[in-house]
Write an enzyme that holds these catalytic residues in place. Structure first.
Site, PDB file in Angstrom:
ATOM      1  N   HIS A   1      48.710  41.439  37.211  1.00 14.51           N
ATOM      2  CA  HIS A   1      48.851  42.501  36.221  1.00 14.51           C
ATOM      3  C   HIS A   1      49.962  42.211  35.218  1.00 14.51           C
ATOM      4  O   HIS A   1      50.546  43.134  34.651  1.00 14.51           O
ATOM      5  CB  HIS A   1      49.111  43.840  36.923  1.00 14.51           C
ATOM      6  CG  HIS A   1      47.996  44.264  37.821  1.00 14.51           C
ATOM      7  ND1 HIS A   1      48.158  45.213  38.819  1.00 14.51           N
ATOM      8  CD2 HIS A   1      46.701  43.874  37.883  1.00 14.51           C
ATOM      9  CE1 HIS A   1      47.011  45.382  39.460  1.00 14.51           C
ATOM     10  NE2 HIS A   1      46.111  44.580  38.915  1.00 14.51           N
TER      11      HIS A   1
ATOM     12  N   GLU B   1      37.354  38.800  35.446  1.00 12.56           N
ATOM     13  CA  GLU B   1      38.567  37.988  35.557  1.00 12.56           C
ATOM     14  C   GLU B   1      38.154  36.556  35.891  1.00 12.56           C
ATOM     15  O   GLU B   1      37.331  36.335  36.784  1.00 12.56           O
ATOM     16  CB  GLU B   1      39.490  38.559  36.638  1.00 12.56           C
ATOM     17  CG  GLU B   1      39.913  39.992  36.325  1.00 12.56           C
ATOM     18  CD  GLU B   1      40.641  40.680  37.466  1.00 12.56           C
ATOM     19  OE1 GLU B   1      40.939  40.002  38.476  1.00 12.56           O
ATOM     20  OE2 GLU B   1      40.907  41.887  37.366  1.00 12.56           O
TER      21      GLU B   1
ATOM     22  N   GLU C   1      37.444  39.271  44.512  1.00  9.74           N
ATOM     23  CA  GLU C   1      38.431  38.703  43.592  1.00  9.74           C
ATOM     24  C   GLU C   1      39.592  38.030  44.323  1.00  9.74           C
ATOM     25  O   GLU C   1      40.726  38.497  44.263  1.00  9.74           O
ATOM     26  CB  GLU C   1      38.955  39.771  42.643  1.00  9.74           C
ATOM     27  CG  GLU C   1      39.429  41.057  43.300  1.00  9.74           C
ATOM     28  CD  GLU C   1      40.041  42.021  42.289  1.00  9.74           C
ATOM     29  OE1 GLU C   1      40.907  41.596  41.502  1.00  9.74           O
ATOM     30  OE2 GLU C   1      39.653  43.194  42.303  1.00  9.74           O
TER      31      GLU C   1
END
Length: 404
Positions: free
Chosen positions: A233, A263, A359
């Site tokens: 982040h 992503e 992820e």
């Protein structure tokens, strides 16, 4: 002559706007909440979170330090909003709306008390209600009991309707559009912010085209390079890209409060051997994880298998967070369905209607061969007899070495 100022009032300025879902969808959600109320013996629920209010009413508020709410009783569903927004909350909500004024302190709580009643059995979201707000609730409503409904509401949100899945699927397609715009903008000397803006602009154009009745808000891109890839982040900077950089592409379309994500790991130029080895290992974990997602699987068991994969390669120590999470009404500054995350401490069983990401991320610190943050991210919809991957953007060294 003295003017009488109201503590709260109703005003229907204009016509109701189209919401992201039909009225029947919101009625079904409210029916689910009322079943929770009946099971707990509650007279009313006061929702205060952005995700809770948006899920049951369609209205996504902008607080700016003010209080907002949704009061649900057996007969009514009423958003409570600040006068600064006038009738926009009414236009953008399913059900009724009450506007509170700010000429005296605590008019919000006077409006809530008028709707929920005094001396009642009240449900709240404990994970969002501050200590100060809890004190106001006690003072103005004098409730018989106060009970937390946040987890029960979260469990309801975890299983998506067909309409929700359609919106998420289309938003994932928009994320792929943003990803392509980002990849096209990558070149040596270009700043992270310039690449991020190219992706964001592409996403907002696509959202406006596909969802013309929605409010266009909250779409964002994180594009990171070099050492800035070490955190999932990390914010965008003005760092200029250099040949050999590891890159992290992160695209987040937001449609009516619904979050989707793309992503990907990329490299600007051919990666060195150590970096390629780490990248390929993370891709292997990603593919393993996708293969493990299916109806009946437990979140913690999926995690154990991926952990074993990384441990065999002496890479588990570089894992930085869980392997996936739920999708729905959530964002980087509100919302979370913590009961549906791929972590060791989550025993939730996957079932049809759930939407989750896969992820995996490895982060190797500076000074270690292959240093940088590696992350791939796909969104998967669980059906009765299959799992649907709704992310189309390619991953891995075969596709995402730019300018080689």
């Amino acid at each position: 002559m003295k003017t009488t100022r109201q503590d709260f009032f109703t005003l229907h300025n204009g016509e109701k706007a189209p919401l992201p879902f039909l009225a029947e969808e919101y009625d079904a959600r409210l029916a689910g909440l009322r079943r929770i109320m009946a099971e707990r013996g509650l007279d009313a629920v006061i929702l205060t979170s952005m995700h809770g209010i948006a899920y049951y009413s369609g209205f996504l508020y902008c607080a700016f330090g003010r209080s907002y709410g949704l009061v649900v009783t057996e007969e009514r569903s009423v958003t409570v909003s600040a006068n600064i927004d006038l009738s926009q909350p009414w236009r953008r909500c399913h059900g009724e709306n009450v506007i509170y004024t700010d000429w005296q302190r605590d008019n919000y709580w006077r409006a809530v008390a008028d709707l929920a009643g005094r001396g009642k059995r009240i449900g709240v979201e404990h994970d969002h209600l501050t200590l100060q707000a809890r004190g106001k609730l006690e003072a103005f409503l004098a409730p018989e009991t106060v009970e937390d409904v946040a987890e029960a509401s979260m469990r309801q949100r975890m299983v998506k309707s067909a309409a929700e899945i359609d919106l998420i699927r289309e938003s994932a397609r928009i994320a792929d559009i943003g990803g392509a715009a980002i990849r096209d903008a990558i070149r040596p000397g270009t700043r992270e912010i310039d690449v991020a803006m190219a992706g964001r602009d592409a996403v907002e154009r696509a959202v406006a085209e596909r969802f013309p009745d929605s409010e266009i808000r909250d779409n964002w891109v994180w594009f990171q390079s070099g050492i800035n890839t070490d955190g999932a982040h990390n914010p965008v900077t003005t760092r200029a890209l250099e040949t050999g950089d590891i890159l992290s592409l992160n695209v987040f379309p937001m449609v009516s409060g619904y979050y989707t994500a793309l992503e990907r790991t990329l490299f600007l130029g051919e990666p060195d051997a150590a970096s390629r080895e780490i990248w390929e290992a993370n891709v292997g974990a990603h593919e393993l994880g996708i293969s493990l997602i299916r109806p009946g699987a437990r979140c913690c068991d999926i995690v154990s298998e991926i952990n074993r994969f990384f441990e065999e390669r002496n890479l588990l120590r570089y894992r930085t967070f869980g392997y996936g999470h739920s999708f729905g009404v959530l964002s980087h500054y509100y919302g979370r369905e913590a009961g549906l995350e791929l972590r060791e401490d989550i025993e939730t069983v996957l079932e049809p209607g759930m939407v989750v990401s896969m992820e995996p991320m490895l982060t190797l610190p500076e000074g270690v061969p292959g240093a940088g943050g590696y992350r791939e991210h796909d969104i998967l919809v669980i059906h009765e007899d299959r799992v649907e991957n709704i992310t189309g953007f390619p991953y891995g060294p075969e596709h995402n070495i730019v300018g080689a």
